[in-house]
Design an enzyme around this catalytic site. Structure first.
Site, PDB file in Angstrom:
ATOM      1  N   ARG A 126      70.363  18.362 -34.959  1.00  0.00           N
ATOM      2  CA  ARG A 126      68.948  18.318 -34.541  1.00  0.00           C
ATOM      3  C   ARG A 126      68.634  17.117 -33.672  1.00  0.00           C
ATOM      4  O   ARG A 126      67.487  16.670 -33.604  1.00  0.00           O
ATOM      5  CB  ARG A 126      68.019  18.353 -35.747  1.00  0.00           C
ATOM      6  CG  ARG A 126      68.192  19.619 -36.570  1.00  0.00           C
ATOM      7  CD  ARG A 126      67.135  19.739 -37.628  1.00  0.00           C
ATOM      8  NE  ARG A 126      67.379  20.922 -38.443  1.00  0.00           N
ATOM      9  CZ  ARG A 126      68.229  20.945 -39.472  1.00  0.00           C
ATOM     10  NH1 ARG A 126      68.877  19.852 -39.827  1.00  0.00           N
ATOM     11  NH2 ARG A 126      68.404  22.058 -40.152  1.00  0.00           N
ATOM     12  N   LYS A 148      63.477  17.862 -19.953  1.00  0.00           N
ATOM     13  CA  LYS A 148      63.718  19.293 -20.075  1.00  0.00           C
ATOM     14  C   LYS A 148      65.221  19.518 -20.064  1.00  0.00           C
ATOM     15  O   LYS A 148      65.929  19.007 -19.191  1.00  0.00           O
ATOM     16  CB  LYS A 148      63.101  20.054 -18.903  1.00  0.00           C
ATOM     17  CG  LYS A 148      61.622  20.327 -19.047  1.00  0.00           C
ATOM     18  CD  LYS A 148      61.264  21.560 -18.225  1.00  0.00           C
ATOM     19  CE  LYS A 148      60.139  21.299 -17.268  1.00  0.00           C
ATOM     20  NZ  LYS A 148      59.942  22.434 -16.345  1.00  0.00           N
ATOM     21  N   GLU A 190      62.632  17.457  -3.073  1.00  0.00           N
ATOM     22  CA  GLU A 190      61.863  17.020  -4.247  1.00  0.00           C
ATOM     23  C   GLU A 190      61.266  15.629  -4.004  1.00  0.00           C
ATOM     24  O   GLU A 190      60.207  15.297  -4.534  1.00  0.00           O
ATOM     25  CB  GLU A 190      62.744  17.007  -5.503  1.00  0.00           C
ATOM     26  CG  GLU A 190      63.420  18.337  -5.837  1.00  0.00           C
ATOM     27  CD  GLU A 190      62.492  19.373  -6.487  1.00  0.00           C
ATOM     28  OE1 GLU A 190      61.294  19.069  -6.719  1.00  0.00           O
ATOM     29  OE2 GLU A 190      62.971  20.493  -6.751  1.00  0.00           O
ATOM     30  N   LYS A 232      57.636  11.133 -10.882  1.00  0.00           N
ATOM     31  CA  LYS A 232      57.953  12.044 -11.983  1.00  0.00           C
ATOM     32  C   LYS A 232      57.742  11.350 -13.324  1.00  0.00           C
ATOM     33  O   LYS A 232      57.177  11.934 -14.258  1.00  0.00           O
ATOM     34  CB  LYS A 232      59.381  12.583 -11.866  1.00  0.00           C
ATOM     35  CG  LYS A 232      59.695  13.516 -13.040  1.00  0.00           C
ATOM     36  CD  LYS A 232      60.604  14.665 -12.744  1.00  0.00           C
ATOM     37  CE  LYS A 232      60.568  15.648 -13.925  1.00  0.00           C
ATOM     38  NZ  LYS A 232      61.645  16.622 -13.915  1.00  0.00           N
ATOM     39  N   GLU A 242      54.283  21.237 -21.017  1.00  0.00           N
ATOM     40  CA  GLU A 242      54.034  21.944 -19.767  1.00  0.00           C
ATOM     41  C   GLU A 242      52.559  22.269 -19.574  1.00  0.00           C
ATOM     42  O   GLU A 242      52.186  23.408 -19.390  1.00  0.00           O
ATOM     43  CB  GLU A 242      54.872  23.229 -19.749  1.00  0.00           C
ATOM     44  CG  GLU A 242      54.960  23.910 -18.421  1.00  0.00           C
ATOM     45  CD  GLU A 242      56.191  23.523 -17.624  1.00  0.00           C
ATOM     46  OE1 GLU A 242      56.874  24.431 -17.172  1.00  0.00           O
ATOM     47  OE2 GLU A 242      56.462  22.334 -17.452  1.00  0.00           O
ATOM     48  N   ARG A 246      51.659  18.180 -15.661  1.00  0.00           N
ATOM     49  CA  ARG A 246      53.065  18.385 -15.351  1.00  0.00           C
ATOM     50  C   ARG A 246      53.258  19.499 -14.328  1.00  0.00           C
ATOM     51  O   ARG A 246      54.228  19.530 -13.574  1.00  0.00           O
ATOM     52  CB  ARG A 246      53.833  18.674 -16.642  1.00  0.00           C
ATOM     53  CG  ARG A 246      55.327  18.671 -16.429  1.00  0.00           C
ATOM     54  CD  ARG A 246      56.069  18.380 -17.704  1.00  0.00           C
ATOM     55  NE  ARG A 246      57.490  18.438 -17.420  1.00  0.00           N
ATOM     56  CZ  ARG A 246      58.405  17.723 -18.046  1.00  0.00           C
ATOM     57  NH1 ARG A 246      58.082  16.901 -18.998  1.00  0.00           N
ATOM     58  NH2 ARG A 246      59.669  17.827 -17.717  1.00  0.00           N
ATOM     59  N   ASN A 250      55.425  21.328  -9.964  1.00  0.00           N
ATOM     60  CA  ASN A 250      55.854  22.647  -9.490  1.00  0.00           C
ATOM     61  C   ASN A 250      55.331  22.957  -8.087  1.00  0.00           C
ATOM     62  O   ASN A 250      55.422  24.100  -7.631  1.00  0.00           O
ATOM     63  CB  ASN A 250      55.376  23.746 -10.447  1.00  0.00           C
ATOM     64  CG  ASN A 250      56.242  23.814 -11.680  1.00  0.00           C
ATOM     65  OD1 ASN A 250      57.415  23.447 -11.646  1.00  0.00           O
ATOM     66  ND2 ASN A 250      55.663  24.255 -12.778  1.00  0.00           N
ATOM     67  N   HIS A 253      56.986  25.442  -5.823  1.00  0.00           N
ATOM     68  CA  HIS A 253      57.989  26.128  -6.624  1.00  0.00           C
ATOM     69  C   HIS A 253      57.655  27.589  -6.930  1.00  0.00           C
ATOM     70  O   HIS A 253      58.545  28.354  -7.286  1.00  0.00           O
ATOM     71  CB  HIS A 253      58.234  25.384  -7.937  1.00  0.00           C
ATOM     72  CG  HIS A 253      59.125  24.183  -7.769  1.00  0.00           C
ATOM     73  ND1 HIS A 253      58.794  23.117  -6.952  1.00  0.00           N
ATOM     74  CD2 HIS A 253      60.342  23.885  -8.292  1.00  0.00           C
ATOM     75  CE1 HIS A 253      59.760  22.221  -6.997  1.00  0.00           C
ATOM     76  NE2 HIS A 253      60.721  22.654  -7.809  1.00  0.00           N
ATOM     77  N   HIS A 257      60.768  29.568  -6.213  1.00  0.00           N
ATOM     78  CA  HIS A 257      61.540  30.296  -7.233  1.00  0.00           C
ATOM     79  C   HIS A 257      61.717  31.755  -6.850  1.00  0.00           C
ATOM     80  O   HIS A 257      62.774  32.346  -7.093  1.00  0.00           O
ATOM     81  CB  HIS A 257      60.829  30.216  -8.595  1.00  0.00           C
ATOM     82  CG  HIS A 257      61.019  28.901  -9.289  1.00  0.00           C
ATOM     83  ND1 HIS A 257      60.006  28.292  -9.998  1.00  0.00           N
ATOM     84  CD2 HIS A 257      62.088  28.085  -9.374  1.00  0.00           C
ATOM     85  CE1 HIS A 257      60.464  27.148 -10.500  1.00  0.00           C
ATOM     86  NE2 HIS A 257      61.717  26.992 -10.132  1.00  0.00           N
ATOM     87  N   HIS A 269      68.348  25.062  -4.198  1.00  0.00           N
ATOM     88  CA  HIS A 269      66.990  24.986  -4.758  1.00  0.00           C
ATOM     89  C   HIS A 269      66.038  24.228  -3.821  1.00  0.00           C
ATOM     90  O   HIS A 269      64.928  24.688  -3.541  1.00  0.00           O
ATOM     91  CB  HIS A 269      67.075  24.306  -6.128  1.00  0.00           C
ATOM     92  CG  HIS A 269      65.764  24.023  -6.763  1.00  0.00           C
ATOM     93  ND1 HIS A 269      64.944  25.017  -7.261  1.00  0.00           N
ATOM     94  CD2 HIS A 269      65.104  22.852  -6.968  1.00  0.00           C
ATOM     95  CE1 HIS A 269      63.847  24.465  -7.754  1.00  0.00           C
ATOM     96  NE2 HIS A 269      63.915  23.160  -7.589  1.00  0.00           N
TER      97      HIS A 269
END
Ligand SMILES: NC(=O)c1ccc[n+]([C@@H]2O[C@H](COP(=O)([O-])OP(=O)(O)OC[C@H]3O[C@@H](n4cnc5c(N)ncnc54)[C@H](O)[C@@H]3O)[C@@H](O)[C@H]2O)c1
Ligand SMILES: [Zn+2]
Length: 365
Positions: A126, A148, A190, A232, A242, A246, A250, A253, A257, A269
């Site tokens: 954990r 993430k 980015e 960031k 999220e 945050r 994106n 994106h 995406h 990407h």
């Protein structure tokens, strides 16, 4: 955004992410890995693909130098590393080594390796400590910072994972010397994104020397990376999961995406995000929020470093369908991040389909 510029005279810059962990940035800073691990660690598993074994050497030497028991685990290169099978292989290794809570994982590689190793560290007992040592620009300014982690499944990319903060992040810019220029440039998307959503100095620095920005040892490269990480870090420190803040990360994106997915992930990407940001700028203008001068600045900054700003031959209907399915658009309404100006991101929910069509038209030639 705080100003890291005053600190660039030193060998290592330390960017703190909330009250949680440090990101160390500089040239030849592998000796800092020990300090990021913290006290009490006995064994370390260094996870890296064989292709990057030489980049892991200085890190392994530093860890052995202070008497730690260091093991190395090779994982596949690229996206194929992010599978349940590879994660299970690492769990087996940790079991064989009788890894305890006071042992630690160190990930050396691009975003695929930090995502995979971060997930394995999050789930073993954990949660055991993980230090990320990103070796691509994308991983330095994005994947390694923010907590993430995850792997892919047959159902899609990044569907299994955990929010799990590292013990620290070590960005040794010397690692970028061997990164192909196209990958460095993709990572710059980015960096430029951070400029548009929060730190206009980034845009000034790219414009002052676009060719330099595409080199690992360019005159402003370190400051660009530090500024992008700072953007960031400040966003994720305030918003660990999220929710809205945050979501500004994106920017570009939603369409990006969709482009990646429509092309079966064969395009980098960052290139898809560059197209997506140009689209988002056009959408911002269509919705009456953004001036055409800033739209043009998207095109000029992105293209000056060799990033694409148009998507000729794409099918709007196909991309729209993909966007509607995208998990990030949540619920029935399509959701975009657009700008009201540089550094002023806002959410645009359920935009007029005519705006979307017009914006797409504007990037289609
Ligand atoms: N967790 C997050 O918040 C987050 C954010 C962005 C991206 N990601 C993930 O990151 C991944 C993409 O990361 P990436 O672009 O770093 O890809 P990657 O890890 O696949 O690396 C790209 C290629 O570059 C090579 N490489 C890495 N460092 C090198 C170096 N210094 N010199 C020479 N070659 C080198 C790798 O071996 C690989 O072949 C995706 O899986 C994406 O989902 C995660
Ligand atoms: Zn991205």
């Amino acid at each position: 955004v705080s100003d890291p510029a005053g600190r660039t005279g030193t060998r290592a810059t330390v960017i703190r992410v909330g009250d949680a962990y440090d990101v160390v940035v500089g040239h030849g800073v592998s000796d800092r890995v020990v300090g990021l691990l913290g006290p009490g660690v006995r064994q370390v598993l260094v996870v890296r693909p064989d292709a990057l074994a030489s980049l892991a050497v200085p890190v392994v030497e530093q860890l052995r130098g202070v008497g730690l028991e260091v093991h190395e685990a090779a994982v596949p290169d690229n996206e194929v590393a992010k599978t349940a099978e590879v994660a299970a292989g690492l769990w087996a290794t940790l079991g064989r080594l009788a890894f305890t809570r006071s042992d630690a994982v160190v990930a050396v590689g691009g975003g695929t390796v930090t995502d995979l190793a971060g997930f394995v560290a999050a789930t073993w007992l954990r949660g055991v400590a993980v230090v990320h040592v990103p070796t691509t620009l994308l991983a330095m300014v994005d994947a390694a910072v923010g907590g993430k982690t995850g792997i892919n499944t047959a159902e899609g990319k990044n569907l299994v994972g955990a929010f799990y903060e590292p013990a620290g992040v070590l960005c040794d810019l010397d690692a970028l010397a061997t990164l192909p220029t196209a990958d460095l440039v993709a990572g710059l998307a980015e960096v430029v994104k951070a400029g548009f959503i929060a730190d206009p100095v980034i845009l000034d620095l790219v414009e002052a020397d676009p060719a330099g920005a595409t080199r690992w040892d360019g005159p402003h490269t370190r400051e660009l990376i530090e500024r992008a990480i700072t953007v960031k870090a400040e966003v994720v420190a305030q918003d660990l999961t999220e929710s809205w803040l945050r979501e500004i990360l994106n920017y570009g994106h939603t369409l990006g995406h969709a482009v990646e997915q429509a092309e079966g992930y064969r395009r980098r990407h960052g290139e898809a995000v560059a197209i997506g940001m140009t689209f988002a700028a056009e959408l911002g203008a269509r919705s009456g929020r953004l001036g055409v001068d800033v739209v043009e600045r998207h095109r000029s900054v992105l293209s000056s470093v060799g990033l694409p700003t148009s998507y000729p031959g794409g099918s709007f209907e196909q991309l729209l369908a993909v966007m509607r399915r995208d998990k990030k658009s949540r619920g029935a309404l399509l959701r975009f991040v657009v700008l009201e100006g540089i550094g002023r991101p806002v959410r645009l929910e359920g935009p007029d389909e005519a705006w979307l069509r017009d914006a797409f038209e504007a990037i289609s030639t």
